[in-house]
Design a protein around this motif. Sequence first.
Motif, PDB file in Angstrom:
ATOM      1  N   GLU A 186      -3.709  -0.087   6.850  1.00  0.00           N
ATOM      2  CA  GLU A 186      -4.347  -0.272   5.712  1.00  0.00           C
ATOM      3  C   GLU A 186      -4.377   0.765   5.046  1.00  0.00           C
ATOM      4  OE1 GLU A 186      -5.446  -3.377   5.144  1.00  0.00           O
ATOM      5  OE2 GLU A 186      -4.963  -4.303   7.144  1.00  0.00           O
ATOM      6  N   VAL A 187      -4.089   0.796   3.552  1.00  0.00           N
ATOM      7  CA  VAL A 187      -4.118   1.756   2.758  1.00  0.00           C
ATOM      8  C   VAL A 187      -5.237   1.210   1.614  1.00  0.00           C
ATOM      9  CG1 VAL A 187      -2.831   2.919   0.980  1.00  0.00           C
ATOM     10  CG2 VAL A 187      -1.734   2.177   3.089  1.00  0.00           C
ATOM     11  N   LYS A 188      -6.358   2.243   1.779  1.00  0.00           N
ATOM     12  CA  LYS A 188      -7.428   2.238   0.998  1.00  0.00           C
ATOM     13  C   LYS A 188      -7.039   2.739  -0.427  1.00  0.00           C
ATOM     14  CE  LYS A 188     -10.864   2.797   4.504  1.00  0.00           C
ATOM     15  NZ  LYS A 188     -11.389   3.595   5.238  1.00  0.00           N
ATOM     16  N   VAL A 189      -7.927   2.160  -1.260  1.00  0.00           N
ATOM     17  CA  VAL A 189      -7.845   2.538  -3.024  1.00  0.00           C
ATOM     18  C   VAL A 189      -8.079   3.832  -2.941  1.00  0.00           C
ATOM     19  CG1 VAL A 189      -8.884   2.318  -5.140  1.00  0.00           C
ATOM     20  CG2 VAL A 189      -8.373   0.256  -3.784  1.00  0.00           C
ATOM     21  N   GLY A 190      -7.366   4.651  -3.747  1.00  0.00           N
ATOM     22  CA  GLY A 190      -7.796   6.276  -3.838  1.00  0.00           C
ATOM     23  C   GLY A 190      -6.905   7.149  -2.743  1.00  0.00           C
ATOM     24  N   SER A 191      -6.565   6.377  -1.718  1.00  0.00           N
ATOM     25  CA  SER A 191      -6.000   7.286  -0.445  1.00  0.00           C
ATOM     26  C   SER A 191      -4.632   7.687  -1.145  1.00  0.00           C
ATOM     27  CB  SER A 191      -5.938   6.682   0.627  1.00  0.00           C
ATOM     28  OG  SER A 191      -5.338   5.575   0.774  1.00  0.00           O
TER      29      SER A 191
END
Length: 154
Positions: A149-154
């Motif tokens: 999972e890639v989070k927003v802002g990463s």
Amino acid sequence: MPCLFRRDTKVSARKIRVLITQLTTERMDAIHTGTAPDDLATKIMTTADPETGETFEIEEMVDQVAIFFLAGHETSGSALAWALYLMACYPEWQEKVTDEAQVLTSDQFGLIFKLRISRDVFRGIIRLYPPVPMMVREASCPEQFRDREVKVGS
Ligand code: HEM
């Protein structure tokens, strides 16, 4: 972010943009009069967006050409400069590359993939002195890469 470019750098950038705008406008005129060559620029400028049916405005096309100018010019210029430097440092490899190139005549550009030594040498050069050492991206929306999972802002 503050943009710490020197004044003459900004002047040069403006000159380049004016030149690209001039070239793009001339091409647009040639497209309208039916005299434009059938090349990449004409294709980009006449191919409509399949959803909206729109083609690029002049300003958008200038942005596209500017990207090609930057992406295609600095990168290959840097790679070629390092190639020449390293060939000068390792004359035995310069000889091998030169010998290999003798097999091709000027109209055989399509056979360039056969130059195995040249390819390996070039790969070695961009490994040692990469024109683009890394690219950074920031996720603007949640995304999934394979099982991560890639989070927003990463
Ligand atoms: C040694 C030569 C070159 C290197 C090392 C290089 C490297 C790269 C890299 C790493 C990217 C990916 C950037 C990303 O992750 O978004 C890229 C994209 C791109 N390159 Fe090159 N490049 C080279 C030559 C060229 C040339 C000759 C052209 C055009 C004439 C060109 C046009 C582009 C364009 C338009 C993109 C953006 C593609 C897109 O995201 O739609 N590059 N290049």
